[in-house]
Design a protein around this motif. Structure first.
Motif, PDB file in Angstrom:
ATOM      1  N   GLN A  26       0.830  -1.208   0.000  1.00 58.01           N
ATOM      2  CA  GLN A  26       0.000   0.000   0.000  1.00 58.01           C
ATOM      3  C   GLN A  26       0.864   1.257   0.000  1.00 58.01           C
ATOM      4  O   GLN A  26       0.538   2.247  -0.659  1.00 58.01           O
ATOM      5  CB  GLN A  26      -0.947  -0.010   1.201  1.00 58.01           C
ATOM      6  CG  GLN A  26      -1.990  -1.103   1.156  1.00 58.01           C
ATOM      7  CD  GLN A  26      -2.814  -1.066  -0.106  1.00 58.01           C
ATOM      8  OE1 GLN A  26      -3.410  -0.055  -0.448  1.00 58.01           O
ATOM      9  NE2 GLN A  26      -2.828  -2.177  -0.828  1.00 58.01           N
ATOM     10  N   GLY A  27       1.973   1.221   0.730  1.00 53.84           N
ATOM     11  CA  GLY A  27       2.892   2.362   0.730  1.00 53.84           C
ATOM     12  C   GLY A  27       3.528   2.573  -0.632  1.00 53.84           C
ATOM     13  O   GLY A  27       3.632   3.709  -1.116  1.00 53.84           O
ATOM     14  N   ILE A  28       3.948   1.486  -1.275  1.00 54.07           N
ATOM     15  CA  ILE A  28       4.529   1.575  -2.624  1.00 54.07           C
ATOM     16  C   ILE A  28       3.495   2.104  -3.603  1.00 54.07           C
ATOM     17  O   ILE A  28       3.796   2.960  -4.448  1.00 54.07           O
ATOM     18  CB  ILE A  28       5.062   0.194  -3.071  1.00 54.07           C
ATOM     19  CG1 ILE A  28       6.271  -0.202  -2.233  1.00 54.07           C
ATOM     20  CG2 ILE A  28       5.377   0.159  -4.554  1.00 54.07           C
ATOM     21  CD1 ILE A  28       7.493   0.667  -2.438  1.00 54.07           C
ATOM     22  N   LEU A  29       2.278   1.616  -3.487  1.00 52.21           N
ATOM     23  CA  LEU A  29       1.196   2.061  -4.368  1.00 52.21           C
ATOM     24  C   LEU A  29       0.953   3.554  -4.204  1.00 52.21           C
ATOM     25  O   LEU A  29       0.804   4.281  -5.189  1.00 52.21           O
ATOM     26  CB  LEU A  29      -0.075   1.270  -4.056  1.00 52.21           C
ATOM     27  CG  LEU A  29      -1.261   1.441  -4.973  1.00 52.21           C
ATOM     28  CD1 LEU A  29      -0.915   0.969  -6.378  1.00 52.21           C
ATOM     29  CD2 LEU A  29      -2.452   0.662  -4.447  1.00 52.21           C
ATOM     30  N   TYR A  30       0.948   4.027  -2.980  1.00 51.66           N
ATOM     31  CA  TYR A  30       0.729   5.442  -2.715  1.00 51.66           C
ATOM     32  C   TYR A  30       1.889   6.289  -3.225  1.00 51.66           C
ATOM     33  O   TYR A  30       1.683   7.335  -3.838  1.00 51.66           O
ATOM     34  CB  TYR A  30       0.531   5.673  -1.221  1.00 51.66           C
ATOM     35  CG  TYR A  30       0.366   7.113  -0.848  1.00 51.66           C
ATOM     36  CD1 TYR A  30      -0.829   7.781  -1.058  1.00 51.66           C
ATOM     37  CD2 TYR A  30       1.424   7.828  -0.290  1.00 51.66           C
ATOM     38  CE1 TYR A  30      -0.976   9.113  -0.725  1.00 51.66           C
ATOM     39  CE2 TYR A  30       1.296   9.154   0.053  1.00 51.66           C
ATOM     40  CZ  TYR A  30       0.086   9.796  -0.162  1.00 51.66           C
ATOM     41  OH  TYR A  30      -0.041  11.120   0.166  1.00 51.66           O
ATOM     42  N   LEU A  31       3.115   5.844  -2.966  1.00 56.81           N
ATOM     43  CA  LEU A  31       4.279   6.658  -3.314  1.00 56.81           C
ATOM     44  C   LEU A  31       4.627   6.621  -4.795  1.00 56.81           C
ATOM     45  O   LEU A  31       4.996   7.639  -5.385  1.00 56.81           O
ATOM     46  CB  LEU A  31       5.495   6.198  -2.503  1.00 56.81           C
ATOM     47  CG  LEU A  31       5.469   6.493  -1.014  1.00 56.81           C
ATOM     48  CD1 LEU A  31       6.643   5.825  -0.328  1.00 56.81           C
ATOM     49  CD2 LEU A  31       5.474   7.988  -0.771  1.00 56.81           C
ATOM     50  N   PHE A  32       4.534   5.430  -5.411  1.00 56.03           N
ATOM     51  CA  PHE A  32       5.053   5.276  -6.766  1.00 56.03           C
ATOM     52  C   PHE A  32       4.026   4.831  -7.800  1.00 56.03           C
ATOM     53  O   PHE A  32       4.344   4.744  -8.979  1.00 56.03           O
ATOM     54  CB  PHE A  32       6.214   4.269  -6.762  1.00 56.03           C
ATOM     55  CG  PHE A  32       7.316   4.650  -5.823  1.00 56.03           C
ATOM     56  CD1 PHE A  32       8.110   5.763  -6.058  1.00 56.03           C
ATOM     57  CD2 PHE A  32       7.563   3.903  -4.684  1.00 56.03           C
ATOM     58  CE1 PHE A  32       9.120   6.115  -5.185  1.00 56.03           C
ATOM     59  CE2 PHE A  32       8.572   4.239  -3.806  1.00 56.03           C
ATOM     60  CZ  PHE A  32       9.356   5.351  -4.060  1.00 56.03           C
ATOM     61  N   GLY A  33       2.829   4.466  -7.385  1.00 58.48           N
ATOM     62  CA  GLY A  33       1.801   4.037  -8.325  1.00 58.48           C
ATOM     63  C   GLY A  33       1.825   2.534  -8.556  1.00 58.48           C
ATOM     64  O   GLY A  33       2.663   1.800  -8.028  1.00 58.48           O
ATOM     65  N   GLY A  34       0.871   2.087  -9.353  1.00 62.90           N
ATOM     66  CA  GLY A  34       0.667   0.663  -9.581  1.00 62.90           C
ATOM     67  C   GLY A  34       1.801  -0.047 -10.290  1.00 62.90           C
ATOM     68  O   GLY A  34       1.974  -1.257 -10.141  1.00 62.90           O
ATOM     69  N   ARG A  35       2.579   0.668 -11.070  1.00 58.57           N
ATOM     70  CA  ARG A  35       3.659   0.028 -11.826  1.00 58.57           C
ATOM     71  C   ARG A  35       4.785  -0.473 -10.933  1.00 58.57           C
ATOM     72  O   ARG A  35       5.542  -1.353 -11.320  1.00 58.57           O
ATOM     73  CB  ARG A  35       4.223   1.001 -12.854  1.00 58.57           C
ATOM     74  CG  ARG A  35       3.194   1.363 -13.926  1.00 58.57           C
ATOM     75  CD  ARG A  35       3.750   2.302 -14.916  1.00 58.57           C
ATOM     76  NE  ARG A  35       4.863   1.640 -15.599  1.00 58.57           N
ATOM     77  CZ  ARG A  35       5.451   2.094 -16.660  1.00 58.57           C
ATOM     78  NH1 ARG A  35       5.042   3.216 -17.190  1.00 58.57           N
ATOM     79  NH2 ARG A  35       6.454   1.445 -17.206  1.00 58.57           N
ATOM     80  N   TYR A  40       8.107  -4.522  -6.115  1.00 57.76           N
ATOM     81  CA  TYR A  40       8.093  -4.624  -4.655  1.00 57.76           C
ATOM     82  C   TYR A  40       7.766  -6.043  -4.221  1.00 57.76           C
ATOM     83  O   TYR A  40       8.436  -6.597  -3.342  1.00 57.76           O
ATOM     84  CB  TYR A  40       7.080  -3.645  -4.052  1.00 57.76           C
ATOM     85  CG  TYR A  40       6.815  -3.927  -2.600  1.00 57.76           C
ATOM     86  CD1 TYR A  40       7.721  -3.538  -1.629  1.00 57.76           C
ATOM     87  CD2 TYR A  40       5.688  -4.632  -2.197  1.00 57.76           C
ATOM     88  CE1 TYR A  40       7.509  -3.830  -0.289  1.00 57.76           C
ATOM     89  CE2 TYR A  40       5.463  -4.920  -0.869  1.00 57.76           C
ATOM     90  CZ  TYR A  40       6.372  -4.518   0.079  1.00 57.76           C
ATOM     91  OH  TYR A  40       6.153  -4.820   1.391  1.00 57.76           O
ATOM     92  N   LYS A  41       6.733  -6.637  -4.819  1.00 57.83           N
ATOM     93  CA  LYS A  41       6.353  -8.001  -4.447  1.00 57.83           C
ATOM     94  C   LYS A  41       7.484  -8.990  -4.739  1.00 57.83           C
ATOM     95  O   LYS A  41       7.752  -9.886  -3.935  1.00 57.83           O
ATOM     96  CB  LYS A  41       5.095  -8.428  -5.206  1.00 57.83           C
ATOM     97  CG  LYS A  41       3.831  -7.800  -4.681  1.00 57.83           C
ATOM     98  CD  LYS A  41       2.631  -8.333  -5.471  1.00 57.83           C
ATOM     99  CE  LYS A  41       1.341  -7.760  -4.976  1.00 57.83           C
ATOM    100  NZ  LYS A  41       0.180  -8.276  -5.700  1.00 57.83           N
ATOM    101  N   ALA A  42       8.141  -8.813  -5.876  1.00 55.89           N
ATOM    102  CA  ALA A  42       9.244  -9.705  -6.235  1.00 55.89           C
ATOM    103  C   ALA A  42      10.392  -9.568  -5.231  1.00 55.89           C
ATOM    104  O   ALA A  42      10.955 -10.570  -4.769  1.00 55.89           O
ATOM    105  CB  ALA A  42       9.721  -9.411  -7.654  1.00 55.89           C
ATOM    106  N   ALA A  43      10.732  -8.332  -4.881  1.00 51.27           N
ATOM    107  CA  ALA A  43      11.813  -8.103  -3.915  1.00 51.27           C
ATOM    108  C   ALA A  43      11.434  -8.652  -2.545  1.00 51.27           C
ATOM    109  O   ALA A  43      12.263  -9.273  -1.866  1.00 51.27           O
ATOM    110  CB  ALA A  43      12.131  -6.608  -3.820  1.00 51.27           C
ATOM    111  N   PHE A  44      10.184  -8.473  -2.140  1.00 53.03           N
ATOM    112  CA  PHE A  44       9.735  -8.979  -0.841  1.00 53.03           C
ATOM    113  C   PHE A  44       9.845 -10.499  -0.782  1.00 53.03           C
ATOM    114  O   PHE A  44      10.362 -11.054   0.180  1.00 53.03           O
ATOM    115  CB  PHE A  44       8.296  -8.535  -0.567  1.00 53.03           C
ATOM    116  CG  PHE A  44       7.827  -8.841   0.824  1.00 53.03           C
ATOM    117  CD1 PHE A  44       8.000  -7.920   1.831  1.00 53.03           C
ATOM    118  CD2 PHE A  44       7.235 -10.051   1.130  1.00 53.03           C
ATOM    119  CE1 PHE A  44       7.586  -8.193   3.129  1.00 53.03           C
ATOM    120  CE2 PHE A  44       6.814 -10.344   2.409  1.00 53.03           C
ATOM    121  CZ  PHE A  44       6.992  -9.403   3.412  1.00 53.03           C
TER     122      PHE A  44
END
Length: 121
Positions: A26-35, A40-44
């Protein structure tokens, strides 16, 4: 009790990973958008696998890693807190002023039905 404690710790770890993944997404989505969500998921997922490979063998190594993580978190968050501290402190002082002046009006709690239907005050 040994198996119960083991199972409980394992379930706690899994639920913690799921919640961290979600809130991070959700933080990534807010800061950088859906792309940016897929990277992020791959790195996680990659880091979750790396964390379980057994590189940390002693409590000393785990302590060093967690201390490093805490320090990194502080370096990121303290400047942000210093930059953004005025607004919540102003709201806190205003609240205390209203409380001491007797300007706070008591209110009754709404039912969950009113809140769900959008009839909030």
């Amino acid at each position: 009790g040994k198996w119960l404690v083991t199972l409980s710790a394992w379930l706690f770890a899994i639920s913690t990973m799921i919640s961290w993944s979600y809130y991070g997404e959700q933080g990534i989505l807010y800061l950088f958008g859906g792309r940016a969500v897929f990277p992020y998921k791959a790195a996680f997922c990659l880091l979750a696998v790396v964390a379980t490979l057994g590189h940390i063998r002693t409590d000393q190594q785990l302590n060093v890693l967690t201390t490093f993580g805490t320090g990194l978190m502080l370096w990121v968050n303290i400047p942000i807190m210093l930059l953004l501290a005025r607004k919540p402190m102003r709201a806190y002082r205003d609240y205390i002023r209203c409380l001491k002046a007797g300007e706070m009006k008591p209110h009754s709690a709404q039912s969950i039905q009113e809140i769900v239907e959008g009839r909030e005050e």
